[in-house]
Structure formats: C-alpha cells, structure tokens
Design a protein around this motif. Sequence first.
Motif, PDB file in Angstrom:
ATOM      1  N   LEU A  45       0.849  -1.186   0.000  1.00 41.97           N
ATOM      2  CA  LEU A  45       0.000   0.000   0.000  1.00 41.97           C
ATOM      3  C   LEU A  45       0.886   1.237   0.000  1.00 41.97           C
ATOM      4  N   TRP A  58      -8.522   8.056   2.249  1.00 39.38           N
ATOM      5  CA  TRP A  58      -7.646   6.943   1.825  1.00 39.38           C
ATOM      6  C   TRP A  58      -7.632   5.857   2.886  1.00 39.38           C
ATOM      7  N   TRP A  59      -7.550   6.251   4.160  1.00 38.90           N
ATOM      8  CA  TRP A  59      -7.474   5.281   5.246  1.00 38.90           C
ATOM      9  C   TRP A  59      -8.786   4.496   5.371  1.00 38.90           C
ATOM     10  N   ASP A  61     -10.701   3.715   2.962  1.00 42.38           N
ATOM     11  CA  ASP A  61     -10.796   2.794   1.828  1.00 42.38           C
ATOM     12  C   ASP A  61      -9.814   1.633   1.931  1.00 42.38           C
ATOM     13  N   HIS A  62      -8.626   1.876   2.503  1.00 40.40           N
ATOM     14  CA  HIS A  62      -7.576   0.860   2.482  1.00 40.40           C
ATOM     15  C   HIS A  62      -7.193   0.314   3.849  1.00 40.40           C
ATOM     16  N   GLN A  65      -7.795  -3.370   5.046  1.00 39.85           N
ATOM     17  CA  GLN A  65      -7.024  -4.471   4.480  1.00 39.85           C
ATOM     18  C   GLN A  65      -5.903  -4.938   5.414  1.00 39.85           C
ATOM     19  N   ARG A  71      -2.963  -2.008  12.060  1.00 39.92           N
ATOM     20  CA  ARG A  71      -3.866  -0.882  11.864  1.00 39.92           C
ATOM     21  C   ARG A  71      -3.903   0.018  13.100  1.00 39.92           C
TER      22      ARG A  71
END
Length: 241
Positions: A45, A58-59, A61-62, A65, A71
């Motif tokens: 990423l 962005w965070w 959305d990704h 994962q 995280r």
Amino acid sequence: MWGVARVPTPEQEDERRLHRELGRLRQERTALSNRIRSLLVLHNLRVAHVGGRSWAHWWNDHGAQLPVGLRAEIERSVARLSLAVTQIRTIEAQQHATVKAGAQPAIALLARLRGIGVGSAWILVKELFGWRNFHNRREVASSLGLAPTPYNSGESQVEQGISKAGNKRARWLMIELAWSWLRYQPASQLTQWFNERFAPGGKRMRRIGIVALARRLAIGLWRYLEYGEIPVQASLKPVAT
C-alpha cells in the motif's frame, strides 16, 4: 595558545529553546511519516501524503485491508504525527507574530533579504549573531567551523578541509542558505563569483564551492547586521504596506 570561550547568558540560552524544539519536532514529523509509509509498503500500500486532507478518505478505503494490530499502530502513529504538525504550526506562527510585532529587529532585518526566511533568520540570530560580538571576518568563519585546517609538519603541508569545530546548527543552515542564495539572488556579486569559479567544474566543484560561498555569505550577513552593508547587488523583499 589560549582561546577565549564565550558563554551565552542564561537568558540568551533560553531564547534558543524555541527554534531547537521546532527542529526536533520537524525531525519527529519526518520520522513518523517515513515509519507509516514503510509499514504500508510491507502490505503493498502506498500513499502520497500521510496525515493530509485526503488521508482520512484513503485510510477508510484501504485501512481495513491491514491486520488489526498493524492498523492500531498506524492510527497511533498518525495521532502523534498530527500533534507534531500542530505544534510545528504553533511555533512557526509564534515566530512570525513576534517578528511582525517588532520584538526581533535583527531577525526582521535579515528576513528582508531574498532567499532568507523568518525561520532561517531566527536561527542565525539566536545561534550566532545575536549574542556574539565579532571583530573581523575570520572570527565569523571560525565560529561556524568554515575555517581551513592546514597541516604543517616539516616539509609536509596538507590542507585538511574545513574545521567543522563551530556551531553545527548555524553551519548546516549556512550551507542551505548558500544554495538558496544562488536561486533567489542570481544577480548578486556572490552568485556571479560562484558561477564563474565553480559552476563549470561539475558536481564535485560545486560542492566545494558551496562551502566557500557559505563562508562569504556568512561574512556578508554579519556586515549587513553590524554595519548596514547590503551584500553587493543583492535584492530585498518589498516592504509590506
């Protein structure tokens, strides 16, 4: 031969804390940003800017994962990064407000030269020009560690380069300001001297020349503050009305 050790007063030393704290915060900001990027790259990423306006989208959305532990670590790092950025902006605003209010005339005078900002002028005054009384240009260069260190022993004579025995913060800044001077003061005598003597010689000669330019620039700034002599053909920023 004895040398004189000049020690700042407690008040002068205390005035150095603001920009030194700012420097540490900037280092912390860079370290945290690089750490977060490195953790994301491990999971393929990549993000252009950590903690910016687009970071939250962005965070969202990704971030899902990533493993739970990773995280959580990144979220804590982002929180520390956000705090560092806020404190940096607070200190920078405080510096600009202080100079604008007229409480730091020497800093305001230096910042009038193109290529020198309030932050750079603040460091130079607090670390160098604000508390030292220099009698000549050699003392200025020596205090920065930009003086030559020849080695003479019998028939052996070797030039060992600059001494690096002076104030490392001011010396590092003067090297940065020398590059900035070439960009923002192209018509000045110092820039023309550098271009004629070092620019045609390639990268190595430019690196050598920038140290020589930093030495000459430091002397020119000292004369500017001490005697009001603007460096030859240097330009000033327009006065705000």
